[in-house]
Design a protein around this motif. Structure first.
Motif, short mmCIF file in Angstrom:
data_model
loop_
_atom_site.label_atom_id
_atom_site.label_comp_id
_atom_site.label_asym_id
_atom_site.label_seq_id
_atom_site.Cartn_x
_atom_site.Cartn_y
_atom_site.Cartn_z
N GLU A 278 0.65 -1.21 -0.28
CA GLU A 278 0.20 -0.49 0.41
C GLU A 278 0.90 0.38 -0.26
OE1 GLU A 278 -3.64 2.23 2.31
OE2 GLU A 278 -2.49 0.00 3.07
N TYR B 225 1.26 4.40 -2.91
CA TYR B 225 0.80 6.00 -2.43
C TYR B 225 2.68 6.32 -2.68
CZ TYR B 225 1.39 9.64 1.37
OH TYR B 225 1.12 10.97 1.89
N LYS C 161 2.52 9.54 -5.40
CA LYS C 161 3.08 11.28 -4.45
C LYS C 161 4.50 11.35 -5.60
CE LYS C 161 3.34 13.89 -0.88
NZ LYS C 161 2.90 13.89 1.36
N ARG D 120 0.68 4.23 8.10
CA ARG D 120 0.26 5.68 6.73
C ARG D 120 0.42 6.89 7.51
NH1 ARG D 120 -5.40 1.21 7.76
NH2 ARG D 120 -5.41 0.07 5.19
N ALA E 239 3.71 7.67 5.70
CA ALA E 239 3.40 7.90 4.41
C ALA E 239 3.40 9.42 4.31
CB ALA E 239 2.89 7.21 3.98
N GLU E 240 2.28 9.63 5.00
CA GLU E 240 2.31 11.15 4.87
C GLU E 240 3.29 12.59 5.28
OE1 GLU E 240 -0.98 12.15 4.51
OE2 GLU E 240 -1.70 10.05 4.50
#
Length: 288
Positions: A230, A234, A238, A277, A280-281
């Motif tokens: 995942e 991402y 990006k 997650r 990832a941000e």
């Protein structure tokens, strides 16, 4: 050096810069051998300075640094590690009926309304295999890489479909192939976690975090796999990447997963997914 020492005499408003002992007073003090002491102090101070310098240099050598304690696994952690070692050793065998059945199972997850006409068919390319026979792509991943694709499809079906069909974001004209990317993720994780060094228990920072998952998750590696796949997508979106940039995206993904595991800020698979997650941000890529 005595002349540089400061003291406070009498009340607090006295001259704070008065030397404790003036140079002339020290040399001529009764009962002292001022000149001889000065002559002896130079070589002693010099040797002391050299000793301190050598100690400071040596203490920065790697073998003098504080080492981490060895990884000690509980019984359940070690049993699950042994299970992973056993699974990683198994190559995909196109003549093995069980392996073929698992491949058909993957097909049904990807295309539930489309029958598989044969084990060798150009339709496999629709899933992201390089040719008409997926067996030729399993060289690096082995049978476990097929199992992990199936796990993703059964445990996280919406994520599986989203990654397979490239449902999110502005996609490249030359996309990464879903199935082959999954095999790459499997191989990368086994390298990152040092799972190919059987029978030695891995000692790296990433494995130390992974060991926490082994304690609480029967499918620990599969959970990390799902989160990593995942994250790969991402990062791909990006970075606005294209096929030739896949290695760069994979390296960025590996770095993030390694940091997340080393942090040990989780105890369950669900918490690890949330942690990934969150990482990832924080990822930023230059806009092309």
């Amino acid at each position: 050096m005595a002349s540089s020492c400061l003291r406070q005499r009498g009340n607090r408003h006295s001259d704070l810069h008065e030397p404790l002992l003036a140079e002339e007073e020290r040399d001529e003090a009764p009962g002292s051998n001022g000149k001889k002491e000065k002559e002896l102090s130079f070589p002693l101070n010099y040797l002391n300075g050299c000793f301190k310098m050598v100690v400071d240099i040596v203490r920065h050598f790697p073998f003098f640094s504080k080492s981490k304690p060895p990884v000690v696994l509980s019984d359940i952690q070690y049993r699950r590690l042994q299970d992973l070692w056993e699974r990683i050793r198994i190559p995909y065998d196109s003549n093995n009926e069980e392996h073929q059945e698992e491949l058909r199972r993957l097909w049904k997850l990807a295309f539930p309304d489309k029958p598989l006409p044969a084990m060798k068919t150009p339709l496999w390319k629709d899933m992201g295999w390089q040719g008409e026979d997926p067996a030729t792509d399993f060289r690096s991943g082995g049978f476990i890489s097929l199992q992990q694709l199936i796990f993703l499809g059964e445990r996280f079906p919406s994520t599986f479909r989203r990654l397979l069909n490239k449902e999110e974001g502005i996609r490249s004209d030359w996309e990464y192939p879903f199935a082959v990317a999954g095999l790459n993720v499997t191989f990368m994780l086994t390298e990152l976690l040092e799972l190919r060094k059987e029978p030695d228990v891995p000692q790296g920072d990433a494995f130390r975090g992974f060991a926490k998952l082994l304690e609480n998750e029967e499918d620990a590696l599969e959970v990390v796999y799902a989160a990593t796949f995942e994250l790969l997508d991402y990062n791909w979106l990006k970075q606005r990447a294209s096929y030739m940039e896949f290695p760069n995206v994979m390296n960025a993904t590996k770095s993030t997963v390694a940091s997340a595991l080393a942090s040990q800020e989780f105890s369950t698979g669900e918490k690890f997914l949330e942690h990934i997650r969150c990482h990832a941000e924080k990822i930023t890529f230059p806009v092309p």
